[in-house]
Write a protein that holds these residues in place. Structure first.
Motif, PDB file in Angstrom:
ATOM      1  N   LEU A   1       0.825  -1.196   0.000  1.00 18.80           N
ATOM      2  CA  LEU A   1       0.000   0.000   0.000  1.00 18.80           C
ATOM      3  C   LEU A   1       0.870   1.262   0.000  1.00 18.80           C
ATOM      4  O   LEU A   1       0.567   2.236  -0.689  1.00 18.80           O
ATOM      5  CB  LEU A   1      -0.933  -0.006   1.206  1.00 18.80           C
ATOM      6  N   ALA A   2       1.952   1.249   0.781  1.00 16.87           N
ATOM      7  CA  ALA A   2       2.860   2.397   0.819  1.00 16.87           C
ATOM      8  C   ALA A   2       3.483   2.615  -0.546  1.00 16.87           C
ATOM      9  O   ALA A   2       3.657   3.761  -0.988  1.00 16.87           O
ATOM     10  CB  ALA A   2       3.942   2.172   1.871  1.00 16.87           C
TER      11      ALA A   2
ATOM     12  N   VAL B   1     -21.550 -16.924  -2.554  1.00 16.44           N
ATOM     13  CA  VAL B   1     -20.745 -15.809  -2.041  1.00 16.44           C
ATOM     14  C   VAL B   1     -21.225 -15.414  -0.650  1.00 16.44           C
ATOM     15  O   VAL B   1     -22.347 -14.942  -0.466  1.00 16.44           O
ATOM     16  CB  VAL B   1     -20.827 -14.578  -2.980  1.00 16.44           C
ATOM     17  N   ARG B   2     -20.360 -15.610   0.344  1.00 16.89           N
ATOM     18  CA  ARG B   2     -20.674 -15.191   1.711  1.00 16.89           C
ATOM     19  C   ARG B   2     -19.926 -13.901   2.076  1.00 16.89           C
ATOM     20  O   ARG B   2     -20.380 -13.117   2.904  1.00 16.89           O
ATOM     21  CB  ARG B   2     -20.269 -16.292   2.694  1.00 16.89           C
ATOM     22  N   GLY B   3     -18.755 -13.695   1.451  1.00 13.51           N
ATOM     23  CA  GLY B   3     -17.958 -12.516   1.755  1.00 13.51           C
ATOM     24  C   GLY B   3     -16.979 -12.185   0.641  1.00 13.51           C
ATOM     25  O   GLY B   3     -16.952 -12.839  -0.401  1.00 13.51           O
ATOM     26  N   GLU B   4     -16.160 -11.180   0.904  1.00 14.93           N
ATOM     27  CA  GLU B   4     -15.246 -10.675  -0.118  1.00 14.93           C
ATOM     28  C   GLU B   4     -14.074  -9.977   0.562  1.00 14.93           C
ATOM     29  O   GLU B   4     -14.246  -9.275   1.551  1.00 14.93           O
ATOM     30  CB  GLU B   4     -16.004  -9.681  -1.026  1.00 14.93           C
ATOM     31  N   ILE B   5     -12.863 -10.172   0.037  1.00 12.27           N
ATOM     32  CA  ILE B   5     -11.703  -9.401   0.470  1.00 12.27           C
ATOM     33  C   ILE B   5     -10.973  -8.912  -0.778  1.00 12.27           C
ATOM     34  O   ILE B   5     -10.954  -9.600  -1.808  1.00 12.27           O
ATOM     35  CB  ILE B   5     -10.744 -10.238   1.341  1.00 12.27           C
ATOM     36  N   GLY B   6     -10.394  -7.704  -0.698  1.00 17.52           N
ATOM     37  CA  GLY B   6      -9.740  -7.189  -1.893  1.00 17.52           C
ATOM     38  C   GLY B   6      -9.032  -5.868  -1.676  1.00 17.52           C
ATOM     39  O   GLY B   6      -8.809  -5.431  -0.541  1.00 17.52           O
ATOM     40  N   LEU B   7      -8.699  -5.247  -2.784  1.00 18.84           N
ATOM     41  CA  LEU B   7      -7.945  -4.000  -2.808  1.00 18.84           C
ATOM     42  C   LEU B   7      -8.649  -2.991  -3.696  1.00 18.84           C
ATOM     43  O   LEU B   7      -9.117  -3.338  -4.789  1.00 18.84           O
ATOM     44  CB  LEU B   7      -6.529  -4.260  -3.345  1.00 18.84           C
ATOM     45  N   VAL B   8      -8.730  -1.752  -3.220  1.00 19.67           N
ATOM     46  CA  VAL B   8      -9.291  -0.647  -4.004  1.00 19.67           C
ATOM     47  C   VAL B   8      -8.195   0.381  -4.247  1.00 19.67           C
ATOM     48  O   VAL B   8      -7.449   0.744  -3.324  1.00 19.67           O
ATOM     49  CB  VAL B   8     -10.476   0.017  -3.262  1.00 19.67           C
ATOM     50  N   ILE B   9      -8.062   0.842  -5.472  1.00 26.61           N
ATOM     51  CA  ILE B   9      -7.117   1.902  -5.812  1.00 26.61           C
ATOM     52  C   ILE B   9      -7.826   2.920  -6.700  1.00 26.61           C
ATOM     53  O   ILE B   9      -8.827   2.607  -7.351  1.00 26.61           O
ATOM     54  CB  ILE B   9      -5.870   1.369  -6.543  1.00 26.61           C
ATOM     55  N   GLY B  10      -7.315   4.147  -6.727  1.00 29.19           N
ATOM     56  CA  GLY B  10      -7.924   5.155  -7.577  1.00 29.19           C
ATOM     57  C   GLY B  10      -7.376   6.538  -7.316  1.00 29.19           C
ATOM     58  O   GLY B  10      -6.309   6.714  -6.715  1.00 29.19           O
ATOM     59  N   SER B  11      -8.137   7.528  -7.745  1.00 32.31           N
ATOM     60  CA  SER B  11      -7.722   8.916  -7.598  1.00 32.31           C
ATOM     61  C   SER B  11      -8.966   9.791  -7.456  1.00 32.31           C
ATOM     62  O   SER B  11     -10.019   9.486  -8.025  1.00 32.31           O
ATOM     63  CB  SER B  11      -6.916   9.361  -8.824  1.00 32.31           C
TER      64      SER B  11
ATOM     65  N   MET C   1      -5.577  16.295  -8.415  1.00 32.70           N
ATOM     66  CA  MET C   1      -5.969  14.900  -8.169  1.00 32.70           C
ATOM     67  C   MET C   1      -5.063  14.341  -7.082  1.00 32.70           C
ATOM     68  O   MET C   1      -3.857  14.592  -7.077  1.00 32.70           O
ATOM     69  CB  MET C   1      -5.813  14.054  -9.439  1.00 32.70           C
ATOM     70  N   ILE C   2      -5.638  13.578  -6.154  1.00 26.22           N
ATOM     71  CA  ILE C   2      -4.867  12.927  -5.098  1.00 26.22           C
ATOM     72  C   ILE C   2      -5.233  11.443  -5.089  1.00 26.22           C
ATOM     73  O   ILE C   2      -6.410  11.092  -5.127  1.00 26.22           O
ATOM     74  CB  ILE C   2      -5.141  13.566  -3.727  1.00 26.22           C
ATOM     75  N   PRO C   3      -4.221  10.548  -5.061  1.00 27.79           N
ATOM     76  CA  PRO C   3      -4.497   9.104  -5.113  1.00 27.79           C
ATOM     77  C   PRO C   3      -5.083   8.572  -3.814  1.00 27.79           C
ATOM     78  O   PRO C   3      -4.917   9.170  -2.750  1.00 27.79           O
ATOM     79  CB  PRO C   3      -3.109   8.504  -5.374  1.00 27.79           C
ATOM     80  N   HIS C   4      -5.747   7.440  -3.905  1.00 29.43           N
ATOM     81  CA  HIS C   4      -6.264   6.760  -2.719  1.00 29.43           C
ATOM     82  C   HIS C   4      -6.152   5.262  -2.913  1.00 29.43           C
ATOM     83  O   HIS C   4      -6.136   4.755  -4.043  1.00 29.43           O
ATOM     84  CB  HIS C   4      -7.715   7.160  -2.433  1.00 29.43           C
ATOM     85  N   THR C   5      -6.074   4.538  -1.820  1.00 31.13           N
ATOM     86  CA  THR C   5      -6.075   3.070  -1.852  1.00 31.13           C
ATOM     87  C   THR C   5      -6.523   2.546  -0.495  1.00 31.13           C
ATOM     88  O   THR C   5      -6.409   3.245   0.515  1.00 31.13           O
ATOM     89  CB  THR C   5      -4.679   2.512  -2.199  1.00 31.13           C
TER      90      THR C   5
END
Length: 267
Positions: free
Chosen positions: A10-11, A61-71, A92-96
């Motif tokens: 993430l860093a 599907v009972r659940g979900e794990i993952g990664l979100v990225i964007g700006s 624009m500032i990034p996010h994750t």
């Protein structure tokens, strides 16, 4: 060990995105309205985002794990920064974040969006967001799903800022609460969705060191607090392929857009 690896990842994502960005925020002569505008921009970055539809729990599907990225667009922070540097560009500032969703029942889902404390050469940030969603659709009836989601977000941003009188440390902290109504429908492997709601954001800006970032006509303190309330809407689509899921979403808050992409695993 696994958590540390994820934290480094993430860093790396945040650091790489900020390195590509030409400028860092420069906050000067902040008035009450300026602070409200900073809150509006920061709300766009940290508002709860898991790219989730109104879908009911299924046997698959009972659940979900993952990664979100964007700006996220930050037009007000950009305007304020250009006061001291006309060439500045922080539009624009990034996010994750890491995300996890889990169905307690067919119709009730818990959501988590989490960014552990991340430090780069430019900035330090952290964010936690939880949500509870109730899908009002009858589980026995197929078609359009309708859900109601309530969420709470807490976030912090720290960065250093140089001034003519010396270096300062700037700390921004916010809490956001929101309620949204979401509509979605599964079409083969696609699930488009749309949501609209209302949110309130409380923001606190604090500076330490030499000088101040505030307009002295607004405050002579080193701390100021304001709030902003408004509508927000989102639209996106998820793609399901076996246990894998990907999605894209646009979240609009205070007339600024946040673009996100999701990569996750269903279980």
């Amino acid at each position: 060990m696994a958590f540390q690896v994820i934290r480094v990842l993430l860093a790396f994502i945040i650091s790489s995105a900020l390195h590509a960005q030409a400028s860092s925020p420069e906050l000067t002569d902040i008035t009450g309205e300026d602070l409200k505008n900073v809150i509006r921009d920061m709300t766009g970055i940290f508002a709860h985002t898991t790219l989730s539809s109104a879908a009911l729990y299924t046997d698959d599907v009972r659940g979900e794990i993952g990664l979100v990225i964007g700006s996220a667009e930050t037009p007000h922070v950009d305007d304020i920064s250009q006061r001291s540097d006309p060439e500045a560009d922080v539009s624009m500032i990034p996010h994750t974040s890491l995300i996890a969703n889990y169905y307690f029942t067919e119709q009730i889902r818990f959501e988590l969006s989490y960014l552990p404390e991340i430090k780069t050469s430019k900035i330090q940030l952290a964010s936690q967001s939880i949500a509870l969603q109730y899908t009002a659709t009858d589980p026995k009836v197929s078609g359009l799903d309708v859900a109601f989601k309530f969420y709470v977000t807490s976030s912090e941003v720290h960065f250093d800022q140089a001034t003519s009188s010396g270096d300062m440390k700037v700390k921004y902290k916010s809490n956001v609460t929101g309620l949204m109504m979401i509509f979605s429908e599964k079409i083969l492997i696609l699930e488009p969705y749309f949501g609209i709601g209302r949110l309130n954001s409380q923001g606190r800006l604090k500076v330490s060191g030499s000088g101040t970032i505030f307009d002295t006509a607004y405050t002579t303190s080193n701390t100021a607090e304001e709030s902003a309330t408004g509508n927000h809407l989102m639209y996106g689509v998820n793609f399901d392929i076996f246990a894998l899921q990907a999605g894209i979403e646009v979240l609009r808050t205070f007339n600024a857009n946040k673009l996100s992409a999701k990569f996750s695993f269903n279980f």
